[in-house]
Design a protein around this motif. Structure first.
Motif, PDB file in Angstrom:
ATOM      1  N   THR A 285       0.838  -1.209   0.000  1.00 30.34           N
ATOM      2  CA  THR A 285       0.000   0.000   0.000  1.00 30.34           C
ATOM      3  C   THR A 285       0.866   1.249   0.000  1.00 30.34           C
ATOM      4  OG1 THR A 285      -1.792  -1.122   1.176  1.00 30.34           O
ATOM      5  CG2 THR A 285      -1.739   1.292   1.286  1.00 30.34           C
ATOM      6  N   ARG A 286       1.907   1.231   0.815  1.00 30.20           N
ATOM      7  CA  ARG A 286       2.793   2.394   0.914  1.00 30.20           C
ATOM      8  C   ARG A 286       3.520   2.637  -0.400  1.00 30.20           C
ATOM      9  NH1 ARG A 286       5.051   1.136   5.635  1.00 30.20           N
ATOM     10  NH2 ARG A 286       6.690  -0.096   4.620  1.00 30.20           N
ATOM     11  N   GLU A 287       3.987   1.586  -1.066  1.00 24.97           N
ATOM     12  CA  GLU A 287       4.750   1.759  -2.300  1.00 24.97           C
ATOM     13  C   GLU A 287       3.844   2.177  -3.461  1.00 24.97           C
ATOM     14  OE1 GLU A 287       7.929   1.996  -4.890  1.00 24.97           O
ATOM     15  OE2 GLU A 287       7.757   2.053  -2.702  1.00 24.97           O
ATOM     16  N   ILE A 288       2.681   1.549  -3.567  1.00 21.87           N
ATOM     17  CA  ILE A 288       1.751   1.955  -4.635  1.00 21.87           C
ATOM     18  C   ILE A 288       1.309   3.399  -4.443  1.00 21.87           C
ATOM     19  CG2 ILE A 288      -0.532   1.525  -5.623  1.00 21.87           C
ATOM     20  CD1 ILE A 288      -0.158  -1.434  -4.975  1.00 21.87           C
ATOM     21  N   GLY A 289       0.997   3.764  -3.213  1.00 24.55           N
ATOM     22  CA  GLY A 289       0.596   5.140  -2.938  1.00 24.55           C
ATOM     23  C   GLY A 289       1.703   6.126  -3.224  1.00 24.55           C
ATOM     24  N   ARG A 290       2.957   5.742  -2.884  1.00 20.23           N
ATOM     25  CA  ARG A 290       4.079   6.652  -3.148  1.00 20.23           C
ATOM     26  C   ARG A 290       4.272   6.877  -4.648  1.00 20.23           C
ATOM     27  NH1 ARG A 290       8.777   7.059  -5.031  1.00 20.23           N
ATOM     28  NH2 ARG A 290       8.723   4.899  -5.787  1.00 20.23           N
ATOM     29  N   LYS A 291       4.227   5.802  -5.432  1.00 22.72           N
ATOM     30  CA  LYS A 291       4.410   5.953  -6.874  1.00 22.72           C
ATOM     31  C   LYS A 291       3.305   6.808  -7.492  1.00 22.72           C
ATOM     32  CE  LYS A 291       6.930   1.618  -7.665  1.00 22.72           C
ATOM     33  NZ  LYS A 291       6.903   0.294  -8.346  1.00 22.72           N
ATOM     34  N   THR A 292       2.100   6.622  -7.000  1.00 27.23           N
ATOM     35  CA  THR A 292       0.976   7.393  -7.556  1.00 27.23           C
ATOM     36  C   THR A 292       1.096   8.869  -7.200  1.00 27.23           C
ATOM     37  OG1 THR A 292      -0.439   5.442  -7.309  1.00 27.23           O
ATOM     38  CG2 THR A 292      -1.523   7.552  -7.690  1.00 27.23           C
ATOM     39  N   LEU A 293       1.411   9.163  -5.939  1.00 26.43           N
ATOM     40  CA  LEU A 293       1.523  10.554  -5.512  1.00 26.43           C
ATOM     41  C   LEU A 293       2.773  11.221  -6.069  1.00 26.43           C
ATOM     42  CD1 LEU A 293       0.431  10.215  -1.763  1.00 26.43           C
ATOM     43  CD2 LEU A 293      -0.869  11.274  -3.621  1.00 26.43           C
ATOM     44  N   ALA A 294       3.828  10.433  -6.306  1.00 27.78           N
ATOM     45  CA  ALA A 294       5.070  11.010  -6.821  1.00 27.78           C
ATOM     46  C   ALA A 294       4.873  11.639  -8.192  1.00 27.78           C
ATOM     47  CB  ALA A 294       6.166   9.943  -6.883  1.00 27.78           C
ATOM     48  N   ALA A 295       3.894  11.135  -8.960  1.00 26.97           N
ATOM     49  CA  ALA A 295       3.623  11.724 -10.273  1.00 26.97           C
ATOM     50  C   ALA A 295       3.135  13.165 -10.158  1.00 26.97           C
ATOM     51  CB  ALA A 295       2.592  10.872 -11.013  1.00 26.97           C
TER      52      ALA A 295
END
Length: 442
Positions: A285-295
């Motif tokens: 959850t943390r990694e998917i959320g980070r990649k999405t927000l990093a955009a």
């Protein structure tokens, strides 16, 4: 009887008089019949012949002359013009506008014309107006003038058009313009909850929402202590390396690494509590959320046109009944502005924004839920909340807004009847339902 001419009314009066005299022996009956006949006769000449089934509502200036609505028997009190039909001017009441209006069309000129009409109505009713414009799209002056050396230009804001509309009312000097794609200028003040609502509206997924809710309090705490921008801190923490350090209880700022466990102050305890929320998230959850927000990290870090600590406050503009033009620069900033409008509307008591109109040009990239929240907040605050939508809204937006607007104005393109029918208005207002081809006032 209201449809009878005076001769027919006089005939009815004579018959009733004769009947009352013939029944003179019955106590009180003749007097009652005579009084009723006199009332009907006089009523016909006082205002009965002035009842009118208007194309919309009977306007207020005719109501002062005795005109009443044929359906409701209510004296004309409509103060909001929305167009010109073949049967006459189309007016509605302010209470009708509170039920919501949607302006549907793809032509930017039609949308600008309709927005100008809304501002005109707001000025006529001595109300404030907050206009959230469309996201600017680069356009060229003409295909022939376009070359490698000719950059695409963005269309100007509606401020000049609105100023010309407000000038006859003496309000052209009180117009405030906020362009979120330009600077430097006073930023629009938002709150941490505003960014949270905007992130949720962007449909980035539950992982991004969960990480954002855990990360934002920590970014606020660090920014407050270090005197930095919370948005810059938030965007920096979305880096893969920075988030990894954060999970270990460390963060880096201005080239200096800080270990949270070594901070014994109250702020250090708050940091550890905030980091624990991030650590408790599942790794995927943390990694998917980070990649999405990093955009969106670069855009969030560069939002100099909004501020969490200072700047233009929409609540003050609503209280002052000001005229404000806000132009977002992206779907994210549009979601931010809509969320801030919702917060400003719900933070006051019921009816506190009754003297304001708020219009939002709604982009197709959003989910439509913010449009529903905006309309609900406008109804609660007593404000007129209107939306501009594409001619054929996407399915998710259509489902979200189809039942929240009692008035719809649909723009026409290439009408076979010429400019006299450049829009169609559809009303589902109680006691005032109609469908008319209208010409928008210029």
């Amino acid at each position: 009887m209201n449809d009878d001419n005076p001769r027919e009314v006089a005939l009815h009066f004579g018959i009733a008089t004769a009947l009352s005299l013939s029944l003179i022996a019955a106590p009180f009956v003749p007097e009652v019949i005579l009084a009723y006949a006199g009332y009907r006769f006089l009523r016909h000449f006082t205002y009965g012949w002035r009842t009118w089934r208007a194309p919309g509502r009977v306007p207020h200036h005719l109501g002062r002359r005795g005109y009443r609505d044929e359906t409701t028997r209510r004296r004309g009190d409509a103060t909001w013009p929305i167009g010109l039909a073949k049967t006459g001017q189309v007016w509605v009441r302010r209470e009708d506008m509170v039920q919501g209006m949607a302006i549907e069309g793809d032509d930017p000129r039609f949308q600008a014309q309709a927005i100008g009409n809304l501002v005109f109505g707001a000025c006529m009713n001595r109300m404030g107006a907050i206009i959230v414009e469309a996201i600017p799209k680069p356009v060229a002056r003409s295909k022939s003038a376009l070359s490698d050396e000719t950059p695409l230009k963005k269309p100007g804001m509606l401020t000049r058009q609105i100023s010309e509309i407000a000038q006859p009312f003496g309000r052209d000097t009180e117009i405030c313009s906020i362009d979120l794609d330009a600077g430097p200028q006073p930023p629009l003040r938002i709150a941490a909850s505003t960014l949270t609502a905007a992130i949720a509206e962007m449909q980035l997924g539950p992982e991004a929402d969960a990480l954002h809710k855990a990360l934002m309090p920590l970014a606020m705490a660090i920014a407050t202590r270090r005197d930095r921008s919370p948005l810059e801190i938030y965007a920096a923490l979305l880096d893969e390396v920075a988030l990894g350090r954060l999970i270990e209880g460390r963060y880096e700022i201005d080239g200096h690494e800080v270990a949270v466990d070594e901070d014994a102050s109250a702020e250090g305890a708050a940091y550890r509590k905030a980091i624990r929320l991030i650590q408790d998230l599942p790794d995927d959850t943390r990694e998917i959320g980070r990649k999405t927000l990093a955009a969106h990290a670069a855009e969030i870090a560069g939002l100099t046109s909004v501020s969490l600590t200072e700047g233009f406050e929409l609540r003050s503009a609503i209280s002052a009944r000001g005229i404000v033009c806000i132009r977002p620069s992206s779907p994210l900033t549009t979601a931010l502005v809509i969320a801030r409008c919702v917060e400003a509307l719900i933070e006051g008591g019921p009816g506190h924004a009754a003297d304001n109109l708020i219009h939002v040009v709604y982009p197709a990239e959003l989910s439509g839920q913010s449009a529903r929240r905006f309309r609900a907040a406008a109804v609660q605050a007593g404000a007129i909340g209107t939306l501009s939508l594409p001619a054929r809204p996407p399915g998710h937006i259509y489902k979200a807004v189809r039942k929240i607007n009692a008035l719809r104005i649909q723009g026409r393109t290439g009408s076979r009847n010429g400019p006299d029918e450049d829009a169609k208005v559809i009303s589902t207002i109680k006691d005032c339902s109609f469908t008319l081809d209208i010409e928008m006032p210029v």
